[in-house]
Design a protein around this motif. Sequence first.
Motif, PDB file in Angstrom:
ATOM      1  N   ALA A   1       0.839  -1.203   0.000  1.00 28.02           N
ATOM      2  CA  ALA A   1       0.000   0.000   0.000  1.00 28.02           C
ATOM      3  C   ALA A   1       0.871   1.250   0.000  1.00 28.02           C
ATOM      4  CB  ALA A   1      -0.924  -0.005   1.214  1.00 28.02           C
ATOM      5  N   ARG A   2       2.004   1.180   0.702  1.00 26.35           N
ATOM      6  CA  ARG A   2       2.898   2.336   0.759  1.00 26.35           C
ATOM      7  C   ARG A   2       3.491   2.657  -0.610  1.00 26.35           C
ATOM      8  NH1 ARG A   2       3.170   6.793   3.880  1.00 26.35           N
ATOM      9  NH2 ARG A   2       5.301   7.412   4.372  1.00 26.35           N
ATOM     10  N   LEU A   3       3.763   1.639  -1.424  1.00 28.78           N
ATOM     11  CA  LEU A   3       4.291   1.888  -2.772  1.00 28.78           C
ATOM     12  C   LEU A   3       3.325   2.767  -3.556  1.00 28.78           C
ATOM     13  CD1 LEU A   3       5.594  -1.642  -3.903  1.00 28.78           C
ATOM     14  CD2 LEU A   3       6.790   0.112  -2.601  1.00 28.78           C
ATOM     15  N   HIS A   4       2.062   2.391  -3.535  1.00 26.25           N
ATOM     16  CA  HIS A   4       1.051   3.175  -4.250  1.00 26.25           C
ATOM     17  C   HIS A   4       0.912   4.568  -3.658  1.00 26.25           C
ATOM     18  CE1 HIS A   4      -3.329   4.419  -4.342  1.00 26.25           C
ATOM     19  NE2 HIS A   4      -2.997   4.491  -5.615  1.00 26.25           N
ATOM     20  N   ALA A   5       0.887   4.655  -2.327  1.00 27.54           N
ATOM     21  CA  ALA A   5       0.685   5.945  -1.668  1.00 27.54           C
ATOM     22  C   ALA A   5       1.816   6.922  -1.973  1.00 27.54           C
ATOM     23  CB  ALA A   5       0.564   5.749  -0.158  1.00 27.54           C
ATOM     24  N   MET A   6       3.049   6.455  -1.991  1.00 29.95           N
ATOM     25  CA  MET A   6       4.179   7.351  -2.226  1.00 29.95           C
ATOM     26  C   MET A   6       4.076   8.038  -3.578  1.00 29.95           C
ATOM     27  SD  MET A   6       5.962   7.587   0.448  1.00 29.95           S
ATOM     28  CE  MET A   6       7.223   8.612  -0.317  1.00 29.95           C
ATOM     29  N   LEU A   7       3.499   7.358  -4.565  1.00 29.53           N
ATOM     30  CA  LEU A   7       3.356   7.972  -5.874  1.00 29.53           C
ATOM     31  C   LEU A   7       2.214   8.983  -5.903  1.00 29.53           C
ATOM     32  CD1 LEU A   7       4.077   4.953  -8.228  1.00 29.53           C
ATOM     33  CD2 LEU A   7       5.632   6.720  -7.388  1.00 29.53           C
ATOM     34  N   LEU A   8       1.294   8.903  -4.930  1.00 30.79           N
ATOM     35  CA  LEU A   8       0.280   9.948  -4.783  1.00 30.79           C
ATOM     36  C   LEU A   8       0.869  11.179  -4.106  1.00 30.79           C
ATOM     37  CD1 LEU A   8      -2.811   7.944  -3.503  1.00 30.79           C
ATOM     38  CD2 LEU A   8      -2.586   9.048  -5.726  1.00 30.79           C
ATOM     39  N   TYR A   9       1.835  10.954  -3.216  1.00 34.58           N
ATOM     40  CA  TYR A   9       2.381  12.036  -2.409  1.00 34.58           C
ATOM     41  C   TYR A   9       3.465  12.824  -3.146  1.00 34.58           C
ATOM     42  CZ  TYR A   9       0.251   9.269   1.350  1.00 34.58           C
ATOM     43  OH  TYR A   9      -0.610   8.551   2.145  1.00 34.58           O
ATOM     44  N   ARG A  10       4.000  12.279  -4.221  1.00 38.02           N
ATOM     45  CA  ARG A  10       5.014  12.976  -5.015  1.00 38.02           C
ATOM     46  C   ARG A  10       4.471  13.225  -6.424  1.00 38.02           C
ATOM     47  NH1 ARG A  10       9.980  12.672  -2.096  1.00 38.02           N
ATOM     48  NH2 ARG A  10       9.308  12.411   0.069  1.00 38.02           N
ATOM     49  N   THR A  11       5.322  13.716  -7.316  1.00 34.04           N
ATOM     50  CA  THR A  11       4.928  13.990  -8.693  1.00 34.04           C
ATOM     51  C   THR A  11       5.899  13.307  -9.641  1.00 34.04           C
ATOM     52  OG1 THR A  11       6.318  15.965  -8.949  1.00 34.04           O
ATOM     53  CG2 THR A  11       4.106  16.277  -7.997  1.00 34.04           C
ATOM     54  N   PRO A  12       5.492  13.101 -10.901  1.00 36.08           N
ATOM     55  CA  PRO A  12       6.438  12.568 -11.886  1.00 36.08           C
ATOM     56  C   PRO A  12       7.695  13.432 -11.998  1.00 36.08           C
ATOM     57  CG  PRO A  12       4.207  12.485 -12.753  1.00 36.08           C
ATOM     58  CD  PRO A  12       4.135  13.262 -11.474  1.00 36.08           C
ATOM     59  N   GLN A  13       7.511  14.766 -11.956  1.00 32.99           N
ATOM     60  CA  GLN A  13       8.658  15.667 -12.066  1.00 32.99           C
ATOM     61  C   GLN A  13       9.633  15.470 -10.912  1.00 32.99           C
ATOM     62  OE1 GLN A  13       5.476  16.477 -12.221  1.00 32.99           O
ATOM     63  NE2 GLN A  13       5.063  17.734 -14.041  1.00 32.99           N
ATOM     64  N   SER A  14       9.105  15.335  -9.695  1.00 28.38           N
ATOM     65  CA  SER A  14       9.945  15.138  -8.518  1.00 28.38           C
ATOM     66  C   SER A  14      10.710  13.822  -8.605  1.00 28.38           C
ATOM     67  CB  SER A  14       9.084  15.155  -7.250  1.00 28.38           C
ATOM     68  OG  SER A  14       9.851  14.861  -6.104  1.00 28.38           O
ATOM     69  N   ILE A  15      10.006  12.756  -8.976  1.00 29.93           N
ATOM     70  CA  ILE A  15      10.623  11.431  -9.073  1.00 29.93           C
ATOM     71  C   ILE A  15      11.684  11.416 -10.182  1.00 29.93           C
ATOM     72  CG2 ILE A  15      10.199   9.020  -9.673  1.00 29.93           C
ATOM     73  CD1 ILE A  15       9.202   9.685  -6.897  1.00 29.93           C
ATOM     74  N   ASN A  16      11.325  11.960 -11.346  1.00 31.28           N
ATOM     75  CA  ASN A  16      12.250  11.926 -12.473  1.00 31.28           C
ATOM     76  C   ASN A  16      13.500  12.753 -12.216  1.00 31.28           C
ATOM     77  OD1 ASN A  16      10.453  10.301 -13.848  1.00 31.28           O
ATOM     78  ND2 ASN A  16       9.554  11.976 -15.027  1.00 31.28           N
ATOM     79  N   GLN A  17      13.310  13.922 -11.588  1.00 32.12           N
ATOM     80  CA  GLN A  17      14.456  14.773 -11.297  1.00 32.12           C
ATOM     81  C   GLN A  17      15.398  14.125 -10.289  1.00 32.12           C
ATOM     82  OE1 GLN A  17      14.514  18.382  -8.536  1.00 32.12           O
ATOM     83  NE2 GLN A  17      14.344  19.387 -10.508  1.00 32.12           N
ATOM     84  N   ARG A  18      14.842  13.413  -9.332  1.00 35.78           N
ATOM     85  CA  ARG A  18      15.660  12.826  -8.278  1.00 35.78           C
ATOM     86  C   ARG A  18      16.455  11.605  -8.760  1.00 35.78           C
ATOM     87  NH1 ARG A  18      13.829  11.300  -2.091  1.00 35.78           N
ATOM     88  NH2 ARG A  18      15.709  10.132  -1.531  1.00 35.78           N
ATOM     89  N   PHE A  19      15.826  10.738  -9.537  1.00 36.23           N
ATOM     90  CA  PHE A  19      16.453   9.438  -9.821  1.00 36.23           C
ATOM     91  C   PHE A  19      17.082   9.334 -11.206  1.00 36.23           C
ATOM     92  CE2 PHE A  19      13.347   8.625  -6.448  1.00 36.23           C
ATOM     93  CZ  PHE A  19      14.191   8.076  -5.499  1.00 36.23           C
TER      94      PHE A  19
ATOM     95  N   GLU B   1      -0.060  29.429  -1.156  1.00 36.91           N
ATOM     96  CA  GLU B   1       0.228  28.277  -2.001  1.00 36.91           C
ATOM     97  C   GLU B   1       1.726  28.000  -2.045  1.00 36.91           C
ATOM     98  OE1 GLU B   1      -2.398  27.545  -5.426  1.00 36.91           O
ATOM     99  OE2 GLU B   1      -0.544  27.522  -6.631  1.00 36.91           O
ATOM    100  N   ILE B   2       2.094  26.809  -1.628  1.00 35.76           N
ATOM    101  CA  ILE B   2       3.480  26.359  -1.710  1.00 35.76           C
ATOM    102  C   ILE B   2       3.783  25.997  -3.162  1.00 35.76           C
ATOM    103  CG2 ILE B   2       5.104  24.546  -1.013  1.00 35.76           C
ATOM    104  CD1 ILE B   2       3.490  24.294   1.597  1.00 35.76           C
ATOM    105  N   GLU B   3       4.867  26.536  -3.679  1.00 29.80           N
ATOM    106  CA  GLU B   3       5.299  26.197  -5.039  1.00 29.80           C
ATOM    107  C   GLU B   3       6.411  25.166  -4.954  1.00 29.80           C
ATOM    108  OE1 GLU B   3       6.430  29.766  -7.017  1.00 29.80           O
ATOM    109  OE2 GLU B   3       4.439  30.679  -6.838  1.00 29.80           O
ATOM    110  N   SER B   4       6.175  24.001  -5.541  1.00 25.75           N
ATOM    111  CA  SER B   4       7.129  22.914  -5.392  1.00 25.75           C
ATOM    112  C   SER B   4       6.898  21.856  -6.458  1.00 25.75           C
ATOM    113  CB  SER B   4       6.986  22.267  -4.004  1.00 25.75           C
ATOM    114  OG  SER B   4       7.810  21.137  -3.867  1.00 25.75           O
ATOM    115  N   ILE B   5       7.954  21.168  -6.860  1.00 27.59           N
ATOM    116  CA  ILE B   5       7.772  20.041  -7.774  1.00 27.59           C
ATOM    117  C   ILE B   5       7.438  18.769  -7.010  1.00 27.59           C
ATOM    118  CG2 ILE B   5       9.393  21.022  -9.429  1.00 27.59           C
ATOM    119  CD1 ILE B   5      11.343  18.744  -8.603  1.00 27.59           C
ATOM    120  N   HIS B   6       7.436  18.823  -5.686  1.00 23.63           N
ATOM    121  CA  HIS B   6       7.372  17.609  -4.874  1.00 23.63           C
ATOM    122  C   HIS B   6       5.964  17.125  -4.554  1.00 23.63           C
ATOM    123  CE1 HIS B   6      11.651  17.585  -4.537  1.00 23.63           C
ATOM    124  NE2 HIS B   6      11.694  18.739  -3.914  1.00 23.63           N
ATOM    125  N   GLY B   7       4.934  17.857  -4.955  1.00 23.67           N
ATOM    126  CA  GLY B   7       3.580  17.376  -4.752  1.00 23.67           C
ATOM    127  C   GLY B   7       3.103  17.476  -3.313  1.00 23.67           C
TER     128      GLY B   7
END
Length: 331
Positions: free
Chosen positions: A180-198, A295-301
């Motif tokens: 369940a945590r795998l699915h939830a983490m992708l709700l809590y972040r964004t594609p941009q955040s994930i792609n930029q990090r990894f 409004e917080i401006e962030s790529i992190h969702g």
Amino acid sequence: MLEKIDVFNFTLENGTTKPYLPLSYQLFGQPLGEAPIVVVNHALTGNSNVSGENGWWNDLIGEGKTIDTNFFTIIAFNIPGNGFDNNFRNLISDYKQFTIRDIANIFWEGLFSLDISEVYAVIGGSLGGAIAWEMAVLQPNKIQNLIPIATDWKATDWVIANVLIQDQILNNSDDPIADARLHAMLLYRTPQSINQRFKRAQNDRLAVFQIENWLLNHGIKLKNRFRLSAYKLMNHLLKTNDITRNRGDFLAVANEIQASIHIVAVDTDYFFIAHENRKDFEALKSVKDNIYYHEIESIHGHDAFLIEYAQLEQFLKPIFNKQKQQNYVNA
């Protein structure tokens, strides 16, 4: 130190009476009765340990911080059944009987039992912010500042849909918390955040992509510190969020809240989307003067409320400095 309040014969919103519910909490800062009260509501996997050693909101709460423990009494309740007290007898199995309104009522019972009749602020992110909305409706004259962060006063269809997916995983997976945590983490972040990090990097030793390793580690970490019954309950509560249920329309209900309302959204939140917060703010402006939007401006969702502390501090400091300045005047 973890304190406890015994709640007896509590009637849930559905009419069921619970003979006993333990309500645990922690206090930080000034002693009760000697300073303005700030109530901090934790998020889905959070707890009452908001400041000090291992405090999850140490960047905001502490000596000299935005919510200054030199000037405020901070109280943080644990949602009953979250397992933070490590007492298996206090876990809740019939989780679908509970609603956010029940939790908000329980929190008020806790405050009243401590002889707290008014609070300077109620603040919370995500699930904690939703509970804060409900607390303000239940006692519209007892909160000076309502600060819901990365949340909403209602569960949208998008939230309800994702709660269903989480519930299905939690009840059908062989490794429910981790999966369940795998699915939830992708709700809590964004594609941009994930792609930029990894950046599609791989771990050669493990023969996996680093994003896979990161997700799997999050699942393992949560499984090691969180109970399945707690996850089911916290997830379920998210779909029960609705301050208008059996009350009336949003403007009529929200206009009864006497507190100054400080809505804080995240521009890239894919869970509690900022568009809904903006709509609410624009609507409320027509009937309420003391309503504010940030409004917080962030790529992190969604998780930006736990990452972008500099922005959050900028929004919150005027609220809490106002009370600190008043303390100086009255000293």
